[in-house]
Design an enzyme around this catalytic site. Sequence first.
Site, PDB file in Angstrom:
ATOM      1  N   HIS A   6      15.215  -3.084  -0.917  1.00 51.22           N
ATOM      2  CA  HIS A   6      14.122  -2.459   0.169  1.00 51.22           C
ATOM      3  C   HIS A   6      13.238  -1.554  -1.031  1.00 51.22           C
ATOM      4  CE1 HIS A   6      12.111   0.588   3.082  1.00 51.22           C
ATOM      5  NE2 HIS A   6      11.536  -0.560   3.040  1.00 51.22           N
ATOM      6  N   SER A  47      12.104  -3.310   6.432  1.00 47.48           N
ATOM      7  CA  SER A  47      12.138  -1.885   6.478  1.00 47.48           C
ATOM      8  C   SER A  47      12.915  -1.302   7.472  1.00 47.48           C
ATOM      9  CB  SER A  47      10.726  -1.595   7.193  1.00 47.48           C
ATOM     10  OG  SER A  47       9.735  -2.215   6.162  1.00 47.48           O
ATOM     11  N   ASN A  96      13.202   5.237   5.216  1.00 52.27           N
ATOM     12  CA  ASN A  96      12.398   4.963   6.371  1.00 52.27           C
ATOM     13  C   ASN A  96      13.063   5.941   7.705  1.00 52.27           C
ATOM     14  OD1 ASN A  96      10.411   3.750   5.357  1.00 52.27           O
ATOM     15  ND2 ASN A  96      11.329   1.681   6.021  1.00 52.27           N
ATOM     16  N   GLU A 112      16.035   0.954  -2.508  1.00 51.93           N
ATOM     17  CA  GLU A 112      17.265   0.899  -1.720  1.00 51.93           C
ATOM     18  C   GLU A 112      17.927  -0.214  -1.722  1.00 51.93           C
ATOM     19  OE1 GLU A 112      15.825   4.503   1.263  1.00 51.93           O
ATOM     20  OE2 GLU A 112      15.438   2.420   2.060  1.00 51.93           O
TER      21      GLU A 112
HETATM   22  C1  LIG Z   1       7.340   1.477   5.189  1.00 53.95           C
HETATM   23  C2  LIG Z   1       8.056   0.862   4.028  1.00 53.95           C
HETATM   24  O1  LIG Z   1       9.513   0.136   4.519  1.00 53.95           O
HETATM   25  C3  LIG Z   1       8.723   1.656   2.824  1.00 53.95           C
HETATM   26  C4  LIG Z   1       7.668   2.223   2.150  1.00 53.95           C
HETATM   27  O2  LIG Z   1       6.844   1.702   1.052  1.00 53.95           O
HETATM   28  S1  LIG Z   1       6.769   3.694   2.822  1.00 53.95           S
HETATM   29  C5  LIG Z   1       5.626   4.049   1.404  1.00 53.95           C
HETATM   30  C6  LIG Z   1       5.894   4.675   0.526  1.00 53.95           C
HETATM   31  N1  LIG Z   1       4.933   5.027  -0.543  1.00 53.95           N
HETATM   32  C7  LIG Z   1       4.129   6.217  -0.631  1.00 53.95           C
HETATM   33  O3  LIG Z   1       4.831   7.102   0.035  1.00 53.95           O
HETATM   34  C8  LIG Z   1       3.079   6.046  -1.432  1.00 53.95           C
HETATM   35  C9  LIG Z   1       2.520   7.625  -1.633  1.00 53.95           C
HETATM   36  N2  LIG Z   1       1.313   7.654  -2.291  1.00 53.95           N
HETATM   37  C10 LIG Z   1       1.418   7.777  -3.490  1.00 53.95           C
HETATM   38  O4  LIG Z   1       2.458   7.920  -4.209  1.00 53.95           O
HETATM   39  C11 LIG Z   1       0.198   7.691  -4.560  1.00 53.95           C
HETATM   40  O5  LIG Z   1      -0.911   8.074  -3.561  1.00 53.95           O
HETATM   41  C12 LIG Z   1      -0.348   6.362  -5.027  1.00 53.95           C
HETATM   42  C13 LIG Z   1       0.833   6.102  -6.175  1.00 53.95           C
HETATM   43  C14 LIG Z   1      -0.214   5.182  -4.191  1.00 53.95           C
HETATM   44  C15 LIG Z   1      -1.658   6.280  -5.677  1.00 53.95           C
HETATM   45  O6  LIG Z   1      -1.779   7.441  -6.723  1.00 53.95           O
HETATM   46  P1  LIG Z   1      -2.916   8.427  -6.498  1.00 53.95           P
HETATM   47  O7  LIG Z   1      -3.000   9.122  -7.709  1.00 53.95           O
HETATM   48  O8  LIG Z   1      -2.939   9.177  -5.275  1.00 53.95           O
HETATM   49  O9  LIG Z   1      -4.073   7.388  -6.291  1.00 53.95           O
HETATM   50  P2  LIG Z   1      -5.163   6.500  -7.374  1.00 53.95           P
HETATM   51  O10 LIG Z   1      -5.897   7.490  -8.165  1.00 53.95           O
HETATM   52  O11 LIG Z   1      -5.292   5.358  -6.560  1.00 53.95           O
HETATM   53  O12 LIG Z   1      -4.071   5.988  -8.400  1.00 53.95           O
HETATM   54  C16 LIG Z   1      -3.373   6.516  -9.685  1.00 53.95           C
HETATM   55  C17 LIG Z   1      -3.087   5.410 -10.476  1.00 53.95           C
HETATM   56  O13 LIG Z   1      -2.058   5.012 -10.064  1.00 53.95           O
HETATM   57  C18 LIG Z   1      -2.016   3.389 -10.569  1.00 53.95           C
HETATM   58  N3  LIG Z   1      -1.868   2.611  -9.317  1.00 53.95           N
HETATM   59  C19 LIG Z   1      -2.047   2.934  -7.913  1.00 53.95           C
HETATM   60  N4  LIG Z   1      -1.733   1.612  -7.163  1.00 53.95           N
HETATM   61  C20 LIG Z   1      -1.701   0.816  -8.022  1.00 53.95           C
HETATM   62  C21 LIG Z   1      -1.296  -0.422  -7.977  1.00 53.95           C
HETATM   63  N5  LIG Z   1      -1.092  -1.065  -6.540  1.00 53.95           N
HETATM   64  N6  LIG Z   1      -1.122  -1.570  -8.786  1.00 53.95           N
HETATM   65  C22 LIG Z   1      -0.914  -0.671 -10.121  1.00 53.95           C
HETATM   66  N7  LIG Z   1      -1.236   0.478 -10.164  1.00 53.95           N
HETATM   67  C23 LIG Z   1      -1.389   1.409  -9.175  1.00 53.95           C
HETATM   68  C24 LIG Z   1      -3.189   3.322 -11.301  1.00 53.95           C
HETATM   69  O14 LIG Z   1      -2.730   3.539 -12.701  1.00 53.95           O
HETATM   70  C25 LIG Z   1      -4.113   4.230 -10.863  1.00 53.95           C
HETATM   71  O15 LIG Z   1      -5.063   4.567 -11.709  1.00 53.95           O
HETATM   72  P3  LIG Z   1      -6.555   3.709 -11.751  1.00 53.95           P
HETATM   73  O16 LIG Z   1      -6.875   3.893 -10.331  1.00 53.95           O
HETATM   74  O17 LIG Z   1      -7.008   4.214 -12.877  1.00 53.95           O
HETATM   75  O18 LIG Z   1      -5.956   2.312 -11.905  1.00 53.95           O
HETATM   76  N1  LIG Z   2       3.934  -2.467   4.043  1.00 57.39           N
HETATM   77  C1  LIG Z   2       5.341  -1.597   3.359  1.00 57.39           C
HETATM   78  O1  LIG Z   2       4.830  -0.461   3.041  1.00 57.39           O
HETATM   79  C2  LIG Z   2       6.420  -2.098   3.507  1.00 57.39           C
HETATM   80  C3  LIG Z   2       7.302  -1.366   2.575  1.00 57.39           C
HETATM   81  C4  LIG Z   2       8.590  -1.935   2.454  1.00 57.39           C
HETATM   82  C5  LIG Z   2       9.078  -2.991   2.982  1.00 57.39           C
HETATM   83  N2  LIG Z   2       8.146  -3.625   3.842  1.00 57.39           N
HETATM   84  C6  LIG Z   2       8.773  -4.884   4.537  1.00 57.39           C
HETATM   85  O2  LIG Z   2       8.278  -5.746   3.571  1.00 57.39           O
HETATM   86  C7  LIG Z   2       8.104  -7.163   4.653  1.00 57.39           C
HETATM   87  C8  LIG Z   2       6.590  -7.662   4.286  1.00 57.39           C
HETATM   88  O3  LIG Z   2       5.706  -6.327   4.364  1.00 57.39           O
HETATM   89  P1  LIG Z   2       4.198  -6.734   4.132  1.00 57.39           P
HETATM   90  O4  LIG Z   2       3.665  -5.295   4.175  1.00 57.39           O
HETATM   91  O5  LIG Z   2       4.153  -7.104   2.646  1.00 57.39           O
HETATM   92  O6  LIG Z   2       3.624  -7.755   5.134  1.00 57.39           O
HETATM   93  P2  LIG Z   2       2.172  -8.402   5.160  1.00 57.39           P
HETATM   94  O7  LIG Z   2       1.706  -8.686   6.396  1.00 57.39           O
HETATM   95  O8  LIG Z   2       1.261  -7.634   3.934  1.00 57.39           O
HETATM   96  O9  LIG Z   2       2.799  -9.973   4.245  1.00 57.39           O
HETATM   97  C9  LIG Z   2       3.657 -10.642   4.969  1.00 57.39           C
HETATM   98  C10 LIG Z   2       3.380 -12.064   4.357  1.00 57.39           C
HETATM   99  O10 LIG Z   2       4.335 -12.999   4.607  1.00 57.39           O
HETATM  100  C11 LIG Z   2       3.709 -14.314   5.173  1.00 57.39           C
HETATM  101  N3  LIG Z   2       4.802 -14.873   5.738  1.00 57.39           N
HETATM  102  C12 LIG Z   2       5.073 -14.768   7.389  1.00 57.39           C
HETATM  103  N4  LIG Z   2       5.907 -15.641   7.588  1.00 57.39           N
HETATM  104  C13 LIG Z   2       6.221 -16.239   6.666  1.00 57.39           C
HETATM  105  C14 LIG Z   2       7.252 -17.225   6.297  1.00 57.39           C
HETATM  106  N5  LIG Z   2       7.818 -17.740   7.225  1.00 57.39           N
HETATM  107  N6  LIG Z   2       7.261 -18.103   5.243  1.00 57.39           N
HETATM  108  C15 LIG Z   2       6.314 -17.568   4.195  1.00 57.39           C
HETATM  109  N7  LIG Z   2       5.744 -16.621   4.220  1.00 57.39           N
HETATM  110  C16 LIG Z   2       5.575 -15.946   5.286  1.00 57.39           C
HETATM  111  C17 LIG Z   2       2.607 -13.987   5.792  1.00 57.39           C
HETATM  112  O11 LIG Z   2       1.389 -15.014   5.649  1.00 57.39           O
HETATM  113  C18 LIG Z   2       2.009 -12.629   4.760  1.00 57.39           C
HETATM  114  O12 LIG Z   2       1.167 -12.985   3.759  1.00 57.39           O
HETATM  115  C19 LIG Z   2       8.254  -6.675   6.040  1.00 57.39           C
HETATM  116  O13 LIG Z   2       9.661  -6.965   6.465  1.00 57.39           O
HETATM  117  C20 LIG Z   2       8.197  -5.027   5.868  1.00 57.39           C
HETATM  118  O14 LIG Z   2       8.762  -4.453   6.759  1.00 57.39           O
HETATM  119  C21 LIG Z   2       6.776  -3.171   4.020  1.00 57.39           C
END
Ligand SMILES: C[C@H](O)CC(=O)SCCNC(=O)CCNC(=O)[C@H](O)C(C)(C)COP(=O)(O)OP(=O)(O)OC[C@H]1O[C@@H](n2cnc3c(N)ncnc32)[C@H](O)[C@@H]1OP(=O)(O)O
Ligand SMILES: NC(=O)c1ccc[n+]([C@@H]2O[C@H](COP(=O)([O-])OP(=O)(O)OC[C@H]3O[C@@H](n4cnc5c(N)ncnc54)[C@H](O)[C@@H]3O)[C@@H](O)[C@H]2O)c1
Length: 305
Positions: free
Chosen positions: A161, A140, A211, A173
């Site tokens: 990503h 991330s 991010n 990404e």
């Molecule tokens: C930090 C990292 O590096 C980077 C990141 O990842 S940052 C995070 C980026 N993500 C976001 O910003 C997510 C923001 N949230 C959303 O887009 C939406 O809330 C969401 C798509 C997660 C869920 O949608 P929402 O309408 O709010 O809720 P919800 O009713 O639970 O879901 C709608 C439908 O989406 C689908 N869905 C949601 N999550 C799912 C999953 N994990 N798997 C499969 N389907 C899923 C399902 O079809 C669900 O319908 P169902 O409940 O009948 O099964």
């Molecule tokens: N959580 C998010 O929304 C998100 C979104 C994009 C990217 N990421 C990135 O993805 C990566 C994983 O994040 P996450 O949220 O899935 O974390 P998580 O804690 O849910 O899962 C990490 C997993 O890696 C396993 N693990 C740790 N060290 C290991 C090793 N040496 N060999 C094999 N398995 C190992 C752990 O047991 C755990 O199951 C991080 O680099 C995070 O920054 C996270």
Amino acid sequence: MAFVTRQFIRSLSSSAAIKHVTIIGGGLMGAGIAQVAASTGHSVVLVDTSEDILKKSAKGIESSLKRVAKKKFAEKPEDGEAFIQKVLKNISTSTDAASVVQGTDLVVDAIVENLKVKQDLFGALDKAAPEHTIFASNTSSLSIADIASSTARLDRFGGLHFFNPVPMMKLVEVIKAPGTSQQTFDALLEFSKALGKHPVSCKDTPGFIVNRLLVPYMLEAVRLHERGHGSKEDIDVAMKLGAGYPMGPFELLDYVGLDTSKFIIDGWHEKDPDNPLFAPSPLLNKLVAEGKLGKKTGEGFYKHK
Ligand SMILES: C[C@H](O)CC(=O)SCCNC(=O)CCNC(=O)[C@H](O)C(C)(C)COP(=O)(O)OP(=O)(O)OC[C@H]1O[C@@H](n2cnc3c(N)ncnc32)[C@H](O)[C@@H]1OP(=O)(O)O
Ligand SMILES: NC(=O)c1ccc[n+]([C@@H]2O[C@H](COP(=O)([O-])OP(=O)(O)OC[C@H]3O[C@@H](n4cnc5c(N)ncnc54)[C@H](O)[C@@H]3O)[C@@H](O)[C@H]2O)c1
């Protein structure tokens, strides 16, 4: 001559389509990436540190597939069941990464957000994986070049990503580090498209695009709350109804994982301590110290069922 031949073979193999994928880390992200890769016909090995964790990952994949199938095959539920079984057949699991990378085209790391741990992983896999294998990190916030520096395949190393939840979020990404070859970058773009995702090209800069904007925003929401300027509930409602975001910042922090969010902000703060956007948050630190990591542990800023 031998060098030219090796380069030629490498260029042929790295431009071939990626079919076999190894995902390291079966948590929130790794399980999602494995699911999407298997759903799009790739053969996938998912690796984690214990069989118990892998069982949990498999359960998560199955329940997510059921949600996908319910929508995709609403008219014909029996086709949905066949789809689930077909996808699950494409996934195997292992606790020994070095032994399963032998036949793989691509390794994607989705392990803990820690530079040393990622470097150790890729350093070890570099010796075990075939020459043509591309390495990619789902980090991330870390530098792809820093992670790749533990290997001798800088040209075959890039960033992929994904976003949480991987089955729903359309973006990937694709990060080109200074050492990443154009062939590797193109192969990663193609792979993202083969997964049904929309790739965007990123430079190897902290937080890439999403991010770099999203994490300071989420942390600023926590600081706003810490200053007593709004309840977390009001801030979440405000951003959903006022800015049209699907989740408020506190809901999203719980969804991403507070440990991962803390790893990101601490890493950036260490590198750029004077930047107020990267200042650590006492409240976030307290919740992580208490083991309240968000949705994945049942409690973070909110309690989850
Ligand atoms: C930090 C990292 O590096 C980077 C990141 O990842 S940052 C995070 C980026 N993500 C976001 O910003 C997510 C923001 N949230 C959303 O887009 C939406 O809330 C969401 C798509 C997660 C869920 O949608 P929402 O309408 O709010 O809720 P919800 O009713 O639970 O879901 C709608 C439908 O989406 C689908 N869905 C949601 N999550 C799912 C999953 N994990 N798997 C499969 N389907 C899923 C399902 O079809 C669900 O319908 P169902 O409940 O009948 O099964
Ligand atoms: N959580 C998010 O929304 C998100 C979104 C994009 C990217 N990421 C990135 O993805 C990566 C994983 O994040 P996450 O949220 O899935 O974390 P998580 O804690 O849910 O899962 C990490 C997993 O890696 C396993 N693990 C740790 N060290 C290991 C090793 N040496 N060999 C094999 N398995 C190992 C752990 O047991 C755990 O199951 C991080 O680099 C995070 O920054 C996270």
